[in-house]
Design a protein around this motif. Structure first.
Motif, PDB file in Angstrom:
ATOM      1  N   MET A  77      -3.024   8.288  -1.758  1.00  0.00           N
ATOM      2  CA  MET A  77      -3.662   9.019  -0.725  1.00  0.00           C
ATOM      3  C   MET A  77      -2.295   9.731   0.211  1.00  0.00           C
ATOM      4  O   MET A  77      -2.580  10.831   0.613  1.00  0.00           O
ATOM      5  CB  MET A  77      -4.388   8.041   0.005  1.00  0.00           C
ATOM      6  N   ALA A 201      -0.779  -3.008  -5.869  1.00  0.00           N
ATOM      7  CA  ALA A 201      -0.937  -1.829  -4.769  1.00  0.00           C
ATOM      8  C   ALA A 201       0.033  -1.948  -3.620  1.00  0.00           C
ATOM      9  O   ALA A 201       0.558  -2.681  -3.743  1.00  0.00           O
ATOM     10  CB  ALA A 201      -2.502  -2.369  -4.289  1.00  0.00           C
TER      11      ALA A 201
ATOM     12  N   PHE B  41      -9.712  -3.718  -3.193  1.00  0.00           N
ATOM     13  CA  PHE B  41      -9.904  -3.507  -1.732  1.00  0.00           C
ATOM     14  C   PHE B  41     -11.359  -3.458  -1.474  1.00  0.00           C
ATOM     15  O   PHE B  41     -11.752  -3.748  -0.216  1.00  0.00           O
ATOM     16  CB  PHE B  41      -9.319  -2.079  -1.278  1.00  0.00           C
ATOM     17  N   ALA B  73       0.788   0.036   5.029  1.00  0.00           N
ATOM     18  CA  ALA B  73       1.900   0.070   4.087  1.00  0.00           C
ATOM     19  C   ALA B  73       3.051   0.595   4.697  1.00  0.00           C
ATOM     20  O   ALA B  73       2.784   1.749   5.477  1.00  0.00           O
ATOM     21  CB  ALA B  73       1.348   0.850   2.972  1.00  0.00           C
ATOM     22  N   ASN B 237      -4.936   4.694   3.412  1.00  0.00           N
ATOM     23  CA  ASN B 237      -4.056   4.488   2.260  1.00  0.00           C
ATOM     24  C   ASN B 237      -4.181   3.279   1.568  1.00  0.00           C
ATOM     25  O   ASN B 237      -4.673   2.246   2.377  1.00  0.00           O
ATOM     26  CB  ASN B 237      -2.606   4.890   2.903  1.00  0.00           C
ATOM     27  N   THR B 238      -3.715   3.023   0.282  1.00  0.00           N
ATOM     28  CA  THR B 238      -3.650   1.831  -0.293  1.00  0.00           C
ATOM     29  C   THR B 238      -3.090   0.861   0.430  1.00  0.00           C
ATOM     30  O   THR B 238      -1.922   0.887   0.762  1.00  0.00           O
ATOM     31  CB  THR B 238      -2.985   2.036  -1.500  1.00  0.00           C
ATOM     32  N   PRO B 239      -3.740  -0.281   0.989  1.00  0.00           N
ATOM     33  CA  PRO B 239      -3.065  -1.315   1.562  1.00  0.00           C
ATOM     34  C   PRO B 239      -2.508  -2.263   0.521  1.00  0.00           C
ATOM     35  O   PRO B 239      -2.776  -2.317  -0.477  1.00  0.00           O
ATOM     36  CB  PRO B 239      -4.295  -2.204   2.323  1.00  0.00           C
ATOM     37  N   VAL B 240      -1.334  -2.900   1.346  1.00  0.00           N
ATOM     38  CA  VAL B 240      -0.454  -3.595   0.353  1.00  0.00           C
ATOM     39  C   VAL B 240      -1.114  -4.987   0.375  1.00  0.00           C
ATOM     40  O   VAL B 240      -0.738  -5.974   1.016  1.00  0.00           O
ATOM     41  CB  VAL B 240       1.158  -3.775   1.064  1.00  0.00           C
ATOM     42  N   GLY B 241      -2.011  -5.265  -0.413  1.00  0.00           N
ATOM     43  CA  GLY B 241      -2.934  -6.299  -0.423  1.00  0.00           C
ATOM     44  C   GLY B 241      -2.182  -7.713  -0.479  1.00  0.00           C
ATOM     45  O   GLY B 241      -2.348  -8.600   0.343  1.00  0.00           O
TER      46      GLY B 241
END
Lengths: 361, 361
Positions: A77, A201, B41, B73, B237-241
């Motif tokens: 994104m 991720a 997520f 992130a 935005n893709t979280p840093v899980g």
């Protein structure tokens, strides 16, 4: 390891062998007292990890000369703004192909920074189809042309790449990257969020052709500037060190498993098996995407009797077949078959589907 | 676990107990077939992790009402542009205090988006000192005032927070966050990269006062917009899980160890012990920062005979005392004593220093 098969679209299943290798080394502190999660960026160990990840990826892709690789914190994104902020140059115009949900989000974000010309659209009525490949009218002064070769939500894949002539082709390859061999020389820039075929991720791989780095990224925040990231060896912003280390393990696993050609062959078999089960279910299941445009990575399907969707999901989960719900914007069902999904997982799903249909019939 | 003590400034040592807990659960796939590194997520499991991390952090900080927490992130460097892009609002002006290397980088990045007024400067001659706290002339229409309460490189800490009146105080607290109790109500926004006291690298915690979210972030890329991140529950935005999951484990460990007051007390003892050893070395070692301005997190020191610096570093590393080299812009030596550094590590360092001095004498 649990016997469950997780069909999530991403963050997705990681290869068992990679998880086990990560587990084996997680607590190992090296001579410098740091384990992988603690590695300082200034340390030779971190630079070696980064270089190893780059080299192994380059080897897998047979990366042509003149391309550079970045491992950036964050997801794909972020590239929706990073691409226009870096590549527009003196032009304000960019071309985008609208192939579905994720292309739409890329277009929405690009419109904040650029004049966007949508040069092709997907066919949204059943059967769904990727944008046609002919008659793209790229505007004059067009800085680049952006495509989404695999739409994770709709389950649509382009049958081939468009020819954009001298205009650099930019691709969000998040859900198809490393699923098959890829001719990088077709692209000006290609990016992919890690959480499908690369690693955990929070990491995104960007491959960019060097000549595009000459364009001035005046309005890009420093961590968003490709040129600066390359000049500072990937550390303008704190890199996600351990995720890069895991990505290197995934690249090793792919190479040891036969490389991208072997991945493509296994992925083709998995997808064919599942689409075949859908197509031969006597109308009990339906795949809404046209033949030739069906994604091998994200297999979309529906129950003709939609009232059975929830019972299907519940019973599948009870059988250890999880995360089969379709993308929230399109509904229905979806099985994501990335590299780490074993063929046994698809076999188990196909057997469950046949059994479920039998029990309803 | 190796007996080495890693004094890196960050990514830094993580608590052994946290690493062991992460190791114990790394391969555990839940009922949904996903382990922590694979958590989707959209899954209830991920949302629960995020909520748990937020609640535990809020409990540790005794977070006042009206503040929101984000786990983003990337690193703190990203905030150098994210802060002006979000908080400037209709104003173009912001105040910054220059306390050293990291404040300088924040100022450089802010200048790309704002008219920056540097309202106070650190004393750069030995003894080094934090910027004076009086006579800050904040410009009219000043959108916020940014400080760096602990300078990781110089080893300088503010003795107290400045009073900026109605102008929101913004702080890069990366290297002092969670090292001691903190009155969040003093701040409009406070942020900290994870890789010191929060968790692994590639994650940044942002705490923002709700009224500041009303300001329009017109030029911010979507993942850079605090308001949008909060509206979309941290997943623009893709979280840093997994890093968020590890952060929650660190918060648990702090709580189980007695909370921030206990951290502060242990950190005070560790820093006092090391500074005492330096100050009583008969001039063999020197601390260049003035009393009252010395960072408890990043203890800078030098060998009066600079030719001994490299032998010191080599012999320390051989003795399992690692990453003691000072920041590349200031040289010398530095021991970072974050929460996870046990008192035994400081004792070992102090003993080594005395022994090294004896052997040279």
């Amino acid at each position: 390891m649990s016997p469950a098969y997780n069909f999530a679209s991403g963050p997705a299943r990681l290869p068992d062998a990679v998880l086990e290798r990560a587990h084996d080394t997680l607590l190992l502190r090296g001579a410098d007292g740091a384990c992988a999660l603690e590695r300082p960026f200034s340390s030779p160990a971190f630079r070696a990890t980064l270089e190893r990840a780059r080299q192994r990826l380059a080897a897998l892709l047979d990366l042509p000369a003149g391309y550079r690789v970045l491992f950036l914190a964050g997801g794909a994104m972020q590239q929706f703004s990073m691409v226009p902020l870096n590549l527009l140059g003196p032009s304000r115009r960019a071309a985008y192909a609208d192939s579905g949900y994720w292309a739409g989000r890329a277009i929405r974000e690009a419109r904040r920074f650029a004049e966007v010309a949508v040069v092709a659209r997907y066919q949204g009525d059943t059967p769904l189809a990727a944008p046609p490949l002919e008659n793209w009218r790229l505007p004059d002064d067009c800085a680049y042309c952006h495509i989404t070769p695999n739409e994770t939500g709709e389950g649509i894949a382009y049958p081939a790449l468009p020819n954009t002539g001298a205009v650099p082709l930019v691709a969000d390859a998040t859900s198809c990257f490393l699923a098959a061999p890829l001719d990088i020389s077709r692209f000006g820039l290609i990016y992919a969020g890690a959480q499908k075929n690369i690693g955990p991720a929070g990491l995104t791989v960007v491959i960019v052709r060097e000549d595009l780095l000459q364009r001035e990224a005046r309005y890009a925040p420093a961590p968003y500037c490709y040129r600066q990231q390359l000049a500072e060896n990937n550390t303008v912003n704190t890199p996600v060190g351990w995720a890069i280390e895991l990505a290197a393990l995934v690249f090793d696993w792919i190479a040891e498993s036969g490389g991208l050609a072997a991945m493509a062959e296994a992925n083709r078999r998995k997808a064919e098996r599942l689409y075949h089960a859908i197509d031969t279910s006597g109308g009990f299941y339906r795949a809404p995407v046209a033949h030739g445009h069906r994604s091998p990575s994200n297999v979309r399907f529906q129950l003709t009797d939609e009232r059975l969707t929830e019972p299907f999901l519940q019973q599948a989960e009870a059988a250890g077949l999880t995360h089969l719900r379709g993308h929230c914007h399109v509904g229905g069902l979806r099985a994501s078959l990335y590299n780490a999904m074993p063929e046994a997982g698809v076999a188990a799903l196909v057997a469950f589907m046949a059994d479920f249909a039998r029990r309803q019939g």
